[in-house]
Design a protein around this motif. Sequence first.
Motif, PDB file in Angstrom:
ATOM      1  N   VAL A  17       0.845  -1.198   0.000  1.00 20.62           N
ATOM      2  CA  VAL A  17       0.000   0.000   0.000  1.00 20.62           C
ATOM      3  C   VAL A  17       0.882   1.251   0.000  1.00 20.62           C
ATOM      4  N   GLY A  18       1.979   1.211   0.738  1.00 23.31           N
ATOM      5  CA  GLY A  18       2.908   2.341   0.717  1.00 23.31           C
ATOM      6  C   GLY A  18       3.505   2.564  -0.660  1.00 23.31           C
ATOM      7  N   ASN A  32      -5.086  11.863  -5.744  1.00 24.52           N
ATOM      8  CA  ASN A  32      -6.139  11.157  -6.469  1.00 24.52           C
ATOM      9  C   ASN A  32      -5.612   9.871  -7.101  1.00 24.52           C
ATOM     10  N   THR A  33      -4.372   9.885  -7.529  1.00 28.28           N
ATOM     11  CA  THR A  33      -3.756   8.692  -8.111  1.00 28.28           C
ATOM     12  C   THR A  33      -3.644   7.599  -7.061  1.00 28.28           C
ATOM     13  N   VAL A  34      -3.226   7.963  -5.866  1.00 30.16           N
ATOM     14  CA  VAL A  34      -3.091   6.985  -4.776  1.00 30.16           C
ATOM     15  C   VAL A  34      -4.454   6.390  -4.448  1.00 30.16           C
ATOM     16  N   LYS A  35      -5.465   7.222  -4.323  1.00 34.97           N
ATOM     17  CA  LYS A  35      -6.809   6.723  -4.018  1.00 34.97           C
ATOM     18  C   LYS A  35      -7.282   5.752  -5.103  1.00 34.97           C
ATOM     19  N   ARG A  36      -7.051   6.100  -6.353  1.00 37.35           N
ATOM     20  CA  ARG A  36      -7.481   5.246  -7.459  1.00 37.35           C
ATOM     21  C   ARG A  36      -6.742   3.907  -7.436  1.00 37.35           C
ATOM     22  N   LYS A  37      -5.436   3.931  -7.200  1.00 35.93           N
ATOM     23  CA  LYS A  37      -4.650   2.697  -7.164  1.00 35.93           C
ATOM     24  C   LYS A  37      -5.092   1.792  -6.022  1.00 35.93           C
ATOM     25  N   VAL A  38      -5.344   2.363  -4.851  1.00 38.61           N
ATOM     26  CA  VAL A  38      -5.789   1.567  -3.705  1.00 38.61           C
ATOM     27  C   VAL A  38      -7.173   0.982  -3.979  1.00 38.61           C
ATOM     28  N   MET A  39      -8.036   1.753  -4.622  1.00 42.93           N
ATOM     29  CA  MET A  39      -9.370   1.254  -4.958  1.00 42.93           C
ATOM     30  C   MET A  39      -9.268   0.062  -5.916  1.00 42.93           C
ATOM     31  N   VAL A  40      -8.392   0.155  -6.912  1.00 41.87           N
ATOM     32  CA  VAL A  40      -8.215  -0.942  -7.866  1.00 41.87           C
ATOM     33  C   VAL A  40      -7.666  -2.176  -7.157  1.00 41.87           C
ATOM     34  N   SER A  42      -7.916  -2.951  -3.984  1.00 40.87           N
ATOM     35  CA  SER A  42      -8.964  -3.464  -3.106  1.00 40.87           C
ATOM     36  C   SER A  42      -9.996  -4.260  -3.902  1.00 40.87           C
ATOM     37  N   ASN A  43     -10.386  -3.753  -5.064  1.00 38.22           N
ATOM     38  CA  ASN A  43     -11.345  -4.472  -5.904  1.00 38.22           C
ATOM     39  C   ASN A  43     -10.772  -5.801  -6.385  1.00 38.22           C
ATOM     40  N   CYS A  44      -9.498  -5.824  -6.733  1.00 34.29           N
ATOM     41  CA  CYS A  44      -8.853  -7.079  -7.148  1.00 34.29           C
ATOM     42  C   CYS A  44      -8.859  -8.092  -6.008  1.00 34.29           C
ATOM     43  N   LEU A  45      -8.540  -7.631  -4.811  1.00 32.64           N
ATOM     44  CA  LEU A  45      -8.508  -8.535  -3.665  1.00 32.64           C
ATOM     45  C   LEU A  45      -9.911  -9.002  -3.283  1.00 32.64           C
ATOM     46  N   ARG A  46     -10.894  -8.123  -3.411  1.00 30.81           N
ATOM     47  CA  ARG A  46     -12.281  -8.532  -3.154  1.00 30.81           C
ATOM     48  C   ARG A  46     -12.716  -9.610  -4.141  1.00 30.81           C
ATOM     49  N   TYR A  47     -12.288  -9.467  -5.395  1.00 32.08           N
ATOM     50  CA  TYR A  47     -12.600 -10.466  -6.411  1.00 32.08           C
ATOM     51  C   TYR A  47     -11.914 -11.795  -6.076  1.00 32.08           C
ATOM     52  N   ALA A  48     -10.672 -11.731  -5.591  1.00 30.36           N
ATOM     53  CA  ALA A  48      -9.955 -12.940  -5.197  1.00 30.36           C
ATOM     54  C   ALA A  48     -10.660 -13.637  -4.038  1.00 30.36           C
ATOM     55  N   VAL A  49     -11.200 -12.860  -3.112  1.00 31.70           N
ATOM     56  CA  VAL A  49     -11.969 -13.439  -1.999  1.00 31.70           C
ATOM     57  C   VAL A  49     -13.233 -14.095  -2.548  1.00 31.70           C
ATOM     58  N   GLU A  50     -13.901 -13.399  -3.452  1.00 35.63           N
ATOM     59  CA  GLU A  50     -15.130 -13.920  -4.049  1.00 35.63           C
ATOM     60  C   GLU A  50     -14.891 -15.249  -4.764  1.00 35.63           C
ATOM     61  N   LYS A  51     -13.736 -15.366  -5.417  1.00 31.58           N
ATOM     62  CA  LYS A  51     -13.404 -16.592  -6.150  1.00 31.58           C
ATOM     63  C   LYS A  51     -12.788 -17.664  -5.257  1.00 31.58           C
ATOM     64  N   GLY A  52     -12.599 -17.363  -3.976  1.00 30.20           N
ATOM     65  CA  GLY A  52     -12.117 -18.355  -3.037  1.00 30.20           C
ATOM     66  C   GLY A  52     -10.605 -18.466  -2.933  1.00 30.20           C
ATOM     67  N   TYR A  54      -8.627 -16.168  -1.421  1.00 34.96           N
ATOM     68  CA  TYR A  54      -8.264 -15.650  -0.101  1.00 34.96           C
ATOM     69  C   TYR A  54      -9.445 -15.861   0.832  1.00 34.96           C
ATOM     70  N   PRO A  55      -9.177 -16.112   2.104  1.00 33.47           N
ATOM     71  CA  PRO A  55     -10.295 -16.253   3.040  1.00 33.47           C
ATOM     72  C   PRO A  55     -10.968 -14.914   3.351  1.00 33.47           C
ATOM     73  N   ARG A  56     -10.197 -13.817   3.288  1.00 35.30           N
ATOM     74  CA  ARG A  56     -10.748 -12.471   3.494  1.00 35.30           C
ATOM     75  C   ARG A  56      -9.827 -11.471   2.821  1.00 35.30           C
ATOM     76  N   ASN A  57     -10.317 -10.250   2.659  1.00 38.73           N
ATOM     77  CA  ASN A  57      -9.535  -9.195   2.013  1.00 38.73           C
ATOM     78  C   ASN A  57      -8.377  -8.791   2.929  1.00 38.73           C
ATOM     79  N   PRO A  58      -7.128  -9.001   2.495  1.00 38.25           N
ATOM     80  CA  PRO A  58      -5.997  -8.675   3.354  1.00 38.25           C
ATOM     81  C   PRO A  58      -5.857  -7.181   3.666  1.00 38.25           C
ATOM     82  N   LEU A  59      -6.428  -6.323   2.843  1.00 41.37           N
ATOM     83  CA  LEU A  59      -6.322  -4.885   3.103  1.00 41.37           C
ATOM     84  C   LEU A  59      -7.118  -4.461   4.330  1.00 41.37           C
ATOM     85  N   LEU A  60      -8.072  -5.281   4.744  1.00 40.79           N
ATOM     86  CA  LEU A  60      -8.891  -4.926   5.908  1.00 40.79           C
ATOM     87  C   LEU A  60      -8.076  -4.925   7.196  1.00 40.79           C
TER      88      LEU A  60
END
Length: 92
Positions: A17-18, A32-40, A42-52, A54-60
């Motif tokens: 994240v740093g 704004n670039t940092v916010k956009r990159k973190v959002m992307v 996070s969405n990738c990791l959420r998708y990985a959780v959805e597909k099984g 990861y057990p949970r989003n590591p960014l949490l």
Amino acid sequence: MGRVHRGPRLHHQQRHVGALSLKLDGTKAADNTVKRKVMVLSNCLRYAVEKGHYPRNPLLGIDWSPPQTDDEVDFRYVPGPSLARSLLNGVR
């Protein structure tokens, strides 16, 4: 693709994240670039959780907040009236 048995370690997550807050040349990226990159990410990791994968989003597990942005206009990048008029006349 198989399931990831052990999620990324906290210090790796914080480093990742740093790293999102830097440009390729190592200088600070725009807020704004940092916010956009973190959002992307996070969405990738959420998708990985959805597909099984990861057990949970590591960014949490990271205590991170996006950089504060100011909505002020930076007049170094805004053309003055005469330059704006000249630019508009140039494209007509």
